[in-house]
Scaffold this motif. Structure first.
Motif, mmCIF file in Angstrom:
data_model
loop_
_atom_site.group_PDB
_atom_site.id
_atom_site.type_symbol
_atom_site.label_atom_id
_atom_site.label_comp_id
_atom_site.label_asym_id
_atom_site.label_seq_id
_atom_site.Cartn_x
_atom_site.Cartn_y
_atom_site.Cartn_z
ATOM 1 N N ALA A 154 0.814 -1.221 0.000
ATOM 2 C CA ALA A 154 0.000 0.000 0.000
ATOM 3 C C ALA A 154 0.845 1.266 0.000
ATOM 4 O O ALA A 154 0.417 2.304 -0.512
ATOM 5 C CB ALA A 154 -0.936 -0.008 1.209
ATOM 6 N N ARG A 158 0.040 4.897 -1.959
ATOM 7 C CA ARG A 158 -0.216 6.068 -1.117
ATOM 8 C C ARG A 158 0.871 7.125 -1.276
ATOM 9 O O ARG A 158 0.602 8.325 -1.172
ATOM 10 C CB ARG A 158 -0.368 5.641 0.331
ATOM 11 N N GLU A 167 -6.100 12.828 -2.593
ATOM 12 C CA GLU A 167 -6.504 11.722 -1.748
ATOM 13 C C GLU A 167 -6.423 10.418 -2.543
ATOM 14 O O GLU A 167 -6.596 10.428 -3.775
ATOM 15 C CB GLU A 167 -7.929 11.928 -1.242
ATOM 16 N N PRO A 168 -6.167 9.278 -1.891
ATOM 17 C CA PRO A 168 -6.118 8.011 -2.628
ATOM 18 C C PRO A 168 -7.368 7.763 -3.480
ATOM 19 O O PRO A 168 -7.267 7.255 -4.607
ATOM 20 C CB PRO A 168 -5.980 6.967 -1.512
ATOM 21 N N GLY A 169 -8.540 8.153 -2.977
ATOM 22 C CA GLY A 169 -9.777 7.942 -3.726
ATOM 23 C C GLY A 169 -9.923 8.815 -4.950
ATOM 24 O O GLY A 169 -10.854 8.622 -5.746
ATOM 25 N N ARG A 185 -6.549 -1.081 -4.707
ATOM 26 C CA ARG A 185 -7.859 -0.977 -4.053
ATOM 27 C C ARG A 185 -7.713 -1.028 -2.531
ATOM 28 O O ARG A 185 -8.364 -0.276 -1.803
ATOM 29 C CB ARG A 185 -8.776 -2.099 -4.545
ATOM 30 N N ALA A 187 -5.323 0.066 -0.885
ATOM 31 C CA ALA A 187 -4.737 1.341 -0.463
ATOM 32 C C ALA A 187 -5.711 2.498 -0.611
ATOM 33 O O ALA A 187 -5.359 3.645 -0.317
ATOM 34 C CB ALA A 187 -3.473 1.624 -1.269
ATOM 35 N N GLY A 188 -6.913 2.217 -1.100
ATOM 36 C CA GLY A 188 -7.932 3.245 -1.210
ATOM 37 C C GLY A 188 -8.086 3.876 -2.577
ATOM 38 O O GLY A 188 -8.861 4.831 -2.736
ATOM 39 N N ARG A 190 -9.095 3.975 -6.742
ATOM 40 C CA ARG A 190 -10.052 3.395 -7.684
ATOM 41 C C ARG A 190 -9.240 2.591 -8.690
ATOM 42 O O ARG A 190 -8.021 2.793 -8.837
ATOM 43 C CB ARG A 190 -10.835 4.500 -8.399
#
Length: 231
Positions: A154, A158, A167-169, A185, A187-188, A190
């Protein structure tokens, strides 16, 4: 896909054709071996060598060093002893690989709307040489070397988000490998899967869309750009 600001792309197999590129150079430098088989055997050492770093069984080493260690083991197994120059040229074969036909036009489409970045386990010098030689229109290069770790940990994903101040998202990770997307995924991030049926050459099956979990699936970068343009 609302909120996506950055698209990060895997390189080996996703954006460039490592099998063809390395096999052609192996054929020139080691004319007495089956170049395709040798290339596949070399690639099989890729994930295990990085796992040794991720899991603390050895100190950090960038990918060229891991490729060289794997190469030396493979040459010994085949009873080959090329000179130092040839070994160095074989390691640098991974620095010059052909882009898939859709990569350049697809990335150009994506970069019109998003920040695009190479996010690869390749070292920084390797990626710089490869992206330049293949004329890949990335906005920036983010090597796993910057995190001193390897995907699918991750920390690599990140680190990419942190360096680009998002942001990761807000990051969409694009790859042709389920393991890479699983790591992203977790790690946040998409995720988007790009299918590359010929990635591993004629004798080894590549990952298929039906076997991979991702937010989006496409058959090429140009198709991915079209899907994203629809909102």
């Amino acid at each position: 896909m609302d909120g996506i600001r950055v698209i990060t792309c895997d390189i080996f197999g996703t954006t460039v054709d490592w099998y063809t590129g390395v096999a052609e150079q192996v054929a020139k430098l080691l004319p007495d071996v089956d170049a395709g088989s040798f290339t596949s055997q070399w690639r099989e050492k890729y994930l295990p060598s990085m796992a040794n770093v991720r899991e603390g069984r050895r100190d950090w080493a960038y990918l060229d060093a891991l490729h060289r260690e794997s190469l030396d083991e493979l040459l010994a197994r085949h009873g080959l002893d090329p000179d130092e120059d040839t070994r160095g040229r074989l390691v640098r074969a991974w620095h010059r690989l052909p882009a898939w036909p859709d990569s350049v036009p697809g990335l150009a489409q994506l970069s019109g709307r998003y920040t695009t970045a190479a996010l690869s386990n390749g070292g920084f010098a390797l990626l710089t040489n490869l992206v330049k030689a293949a004329h890949l229109p990335f906005d920036c290069i983010l090597s796993a070397e910057l995190a001193r770790n390897y995907k699918p940990d991750a920390s690599v994903y990140r680190t990419a988000a942190r360096l680009l101040d998002v942001e990761p998202g807000e990051v969409l990770m694009v790859a042709a490998h389920g393991w890479d997307l699983d790591g992203a995924r977790a790690a946040g991030l998409r995720t988007a899967f790009v299918e590359r049926p010929e990635e591993k050459g004629p004798d080894h099956p590549a990952d298929r869309a039906e076997d991979v979990t991702a937010d989006l699936s496409a058959g090429s970068f140009t198709e991915l750009a079209e899907l994203l343009s629809r909102g």
